[in-house]
Design a protein around this motif. Sequence first.
Motif, PDB file in Angstrom:
ATOM      1  N   HIS A   1      27.981  36.252  40.035  1.00 36.18           N
ATOM      2  CA  HIS A   1      28.983  37.046  40.756  1.00 36.18           C
ATOM      3  C   HIS A   1      28.296  38.018  41.724  1.00 36.18           C
ATOM      4  O   HIS A   1      28.664  38.110  42.907  1.00 36.18           O
ATOM      5  N   SER A   2      27.283  38.702  41.231  1.00 37.13           N
ATOM      6  CA  SER A   2      26.566  39.677  42.070  1.00 37.13           C
ATOM      7  C   SER A   2      25.847  38.990  43.229  1.00 37.13           C
ATOM      8  O   SER A   2      25.900  39.462  44.376  1.00 37.13           O
ATOM      9  N   ALA A   3      25.182  37.871  42.930  1.00 41.47           N
ATOM     10  CA  ALA A   3      24.450  37.161  43.980  1.00 41.47           C
ATOM     11  C   ALA A   3      25.389  36.589  45.027  1.00 41.47           C
ATOM     12  O   ALA A   3      25.075  36.570  46.221  1.00 41.47           O
ATOM     13  N   THR A   4      26.561  36.130  44.600  1.00 37.64           N
ATOM     14  CA  THR A   4      27.540  35.596  45.544  1.00 37.64           C
ATOM     15  C   THR A   4      28.001  36.676  46.512  1.00 37.64           C
ATOM     16  O   THR A   4      28.111  36.443  47.724  1.00 37.64           O
ATOM     17  N   LEU A   5      28.254  37.866  45.989  1.00 42.41           N
ATOM     18  CA  LEU A   5      28.639  38.982  46.857  1.00 42.41           C
ATOM     19  C   LEU A   5      27.509  39.339  47.820  1.00 42.41           C
ATOM     20  O   LEU A   5      27.753  39.604  49.005  1.00 42.41           O
ATOM     21  N   ALA A   6      26.284  39.316  47.342  1.00 42.87           N
ATOM     22  CA  ALA A   6      25.149  39.642  48.211  1.00 42.87           C
ATOM     23  C   ALA A   6      25.004  38.629  49.335  1.00 42.87           C
ATOM     24  O   ALA A   6      24.673  38.979  50.472  1.00 42.87           O
ATOM     25  N   LEU A   7      25.277  37.367  49.039  1.00 42.85           N
ATOM     26  CA  LEU A   7      25.141  36.316  50.050  1.00 42.85           C
ATOM     27  C   LEU A   7      26.210  36.418  51.138  1.00 42.85           C
ATOM     28  O   LEU A   7      26.059  35.822  52.204  1.00 42.85           O
TER      29      LEU A   7
ATOM     30  N   PHE B   1      34.681  42.724  44.274  1.00 41.86           N
ATOM     31  CA  PHE B   1      33.942  43.896  43.806  1.00 41.86           C
ATOM     32  C   PHE B   1      34.663  44.576  42.643  1.00 41.86           C
ATOM     33  O   PHE B   1      34.034  45.036  41.682  1.00 41.86           O
ATOM     34  N   THR B   2      35.992  44.638  42.721  1.00 36.27           N
ATOM     35  CA  THR B   2      36.766  45.254  41.640  1.00 36.27           C
ATOM     36  C   THR B   2      36.587  44.490  40.334  1.00 36.27           C
ATOM     37  O   THR B   2      36.393  45.086  39.263  1.00 36.27           O
ATOM     38  N   LEU B   3      36.643  43.166  40.412  1.00 39.66           N
ATOM     39  CA  LEU B   3      36.465  42.350  39.217  1.00 39.66           C
ATOM     40  C   LEU B   3      35.042  42.474  38.676  1.00 39.66           C
ATOM     41  O   LEU B   3      34.840  42.490  37.451  1.00 39.66           O
ATOM     42  N   LEU B   4      34.063  42.570  39.558  1.00 39.36           N
ATOM     43  CA  LEU B   4      32.687  42.766  39.095  1.00 39.36           C
ATOM     44  C   LEU B   4      32.560  44.093  38.352  1.00 39.36           C
ATOM     45  O   LEU B   4      31.902  44.171  37.296  1.00 39.36           O
ATOM     46  N   ALA B   5      33.186  45.134  38.886  1.00 37.58           N
ATOM     47  CA  ALA B   5      33.134  46.441  38.225  1.00 37.58           C
ATOM     48  C   ALA B   5      33.764  46.386  36.835  1.00 37.58           C
ATOM     49  O   ALA B   5      33.240  46.965  35.874  1.00 37.58           O
TER      50      ALA B   5
ATOM     51  N   SER C   1      36.460  33.121  48.932  1.00 39.21           N
ATOM     52  CA  SER C   1      37.648  33.147  49.795  1.00 39.21           C
ATOM     53  C   SER C   1      37.690  34.377  50.684  1.00 39.21           C
ATOM     54  O   SER C   1      38.726  34.695  51.277  1.00 39.21           O
ATOM     55  N   ASP C   2      36.564  35.108  50.736  1.00 39.07           N
ATOM     56  CA  ASP C   2      36.422  36.296  51.572  1.00 39.07           C
ATOM     57  C   ASP C   2      37.340  37.426  51.139  1.00 39.07           C
ATOM     58  O   ASP C   2      37.796  38.210  51.961  1.00 39.07           O
ATOM     59  N   ARG C   3      37.614  37.505  49.843  1.00 37.88           N
ATOM     60  CA  ARG C   3      38.365  38.635  49.281  1.00 37.88           C
ATOM     61  C   ARG C   3      37.357  39.545  48.585  1.00 37.88           C
ATOM     62  O   ARG C   3      37.347  39.668  47.361  1.00 37.88           O
TER      63      ARG C   3
ATOM     64  N   ALA D   1      32.930  36.639  31.221  1.00 41.69           N
ATOM     65  CA  ALA D   1      32.646  35.427  32.003  1.00 41.69           C
ATOM     66  C   ALA D   1      33.842  35.018  32.853  1.00 41.69           C
ATOM     67  O   ALA D   1      33.690  34.652  34.026  1.00 41.69           O
ATOM     68  N   ALA D   2      35.040  35.079  32.284  1.00 50.30           N
ATOM     69  CA  ALA D   2      36.233  34.691  33.033  1.00 50.30           C
ATOM     70  C   ALA D   2      36.455  35.601  34.231  1.00 50.30           C
ATOM     71  O   ALA D   2      36.810  35.144  35.329  1.00 50.30           O
ATOM     72  N   THR D   3      36.238  36.896  34.047  1.00 47.94           N
ATOM     73  CA  THR D   3      36.407  37.853  35.138  1.00 47.94           C
ATOM     74  C   THR D   3      35.414  37.572  36.262  1.00 47.94           C
ATOM     75  O   THR D   3      35.765  37.611  37.452  1.00 47.94           O
ATOM     76  N   CYS D   4      34.175  37.245  35.892  1.00 49.78           N
ATOM     77  CA  CYS D   4      33.155  36.971  36.912  1.00 49.78           C
ATOM     78  C   CYS D   4      33.403  35.651  37.634  1.00 49.78           C
ATOM     79  O   CYS D   4      33.160  35.552  38.846  1.00 49.78           O
ATOM     80  N   VAL D   5      33.871  34.637  36.913  1.00 44.93           N
ATOM     81  CA  VAL D   5      34.153  33.349  37.561  1.00 44.93           C
ATOM     82  C   VAL D   5      35.264  33.525  38.592  1.00 44.93           C
ATOM     83  O   VAL D   5      35.166  33.032  39.729  1.00 44.93           O
TER      84      VAL D   5
END
Length: 313
Positions: free
Chosen positions: A138-144, A96-100, A89-91, A77-81
């Motif tokens: 986390h995944s949905a935020t990246l998709a957006l 993606f690395t943290l999601l992996a 912040s557009d990083r 959870a901490a990694t995804c938050v």
Amino acid sequence: MRWWREIPPATGSAVMATGIVSVGLHLTGPEPLSLALLACGAALWLLLAAAFALTFLRDRETWTVRAATPPALTAVAATCVLGTRFSLSDRQGLAFTLLALAVLVWPGLLGSVLRHWRRHLPGAVFLVCVSTQALAVHSATLALTGQGGWLPWPALGCFLLGLVLYGAALVRFDLRQVLTGAGDQWVAAGALSISALAAAKLASWQGWTGPLHDALRAATAFLLCLALAWYLVLLAAEMRRPRLRFDVRRWATVFPLGMTAVAALTAAAVTGWTWLHGLGTVLLWIAAAAWALTAAGFLVSRLPRARSAADGH
């Protein structure tokens, strides 16, 4: 020096709390304060990641015992938050690395926790839901952001699985913890809040059409209402029986406070309930104040140890 043994898995909730308050402040405007908390959360995450890795490599027995307890899932959870905040912040590369990383450790930790479940557990039991929904958010935020157009589908799967895990956790939760818990009883509300946030993020994706989009909007409203109801119940319990002494599990109180605020802020646009933005802003500042008080309590609790170490030296 085996300092990593002294860091309990529950400390991961401090990263979760710091990260989600940073997300909320980013949404409402005080960006410098949001970035300061992001830096603080990232530094603490690095410390905990080192402790996680060193325990795994040098003390496998302790690691195995800890991995069987729900607080171990704060690593996911901490990694995804943090990853969600970096994405805002557009990083995106770092996000993606943290999601992996989160996806890599989540199945093993979740399986270990589920194998050792029992009845009458404290609020940390809801971390099985929180960690799973954190992957969805986390995944949905990246998709957006336009990155990873395929991510909403596994995010939807995590969202649905998270709801199932919430129900399974609820029947194992010791309801007496509402009055006696040391802080992690609030995760019962936080798990619903992050579920509402996941639904809101998914509903915001333009790829859904028709009934699925409508269902996600309805789920956002329903889950947020349940989370707010839990919030009021837990707040009333705190007022009836105050627990003022610092405990590391108090970070697990701050996280649901912040998550409920962020869920309300995000749900305002999805549901069309504009008043949720005002409510979310108020709840966010309550969470920020709780973060400051908990951080102060942590520092004060460390003073006796620091003095003892100095005297011993």
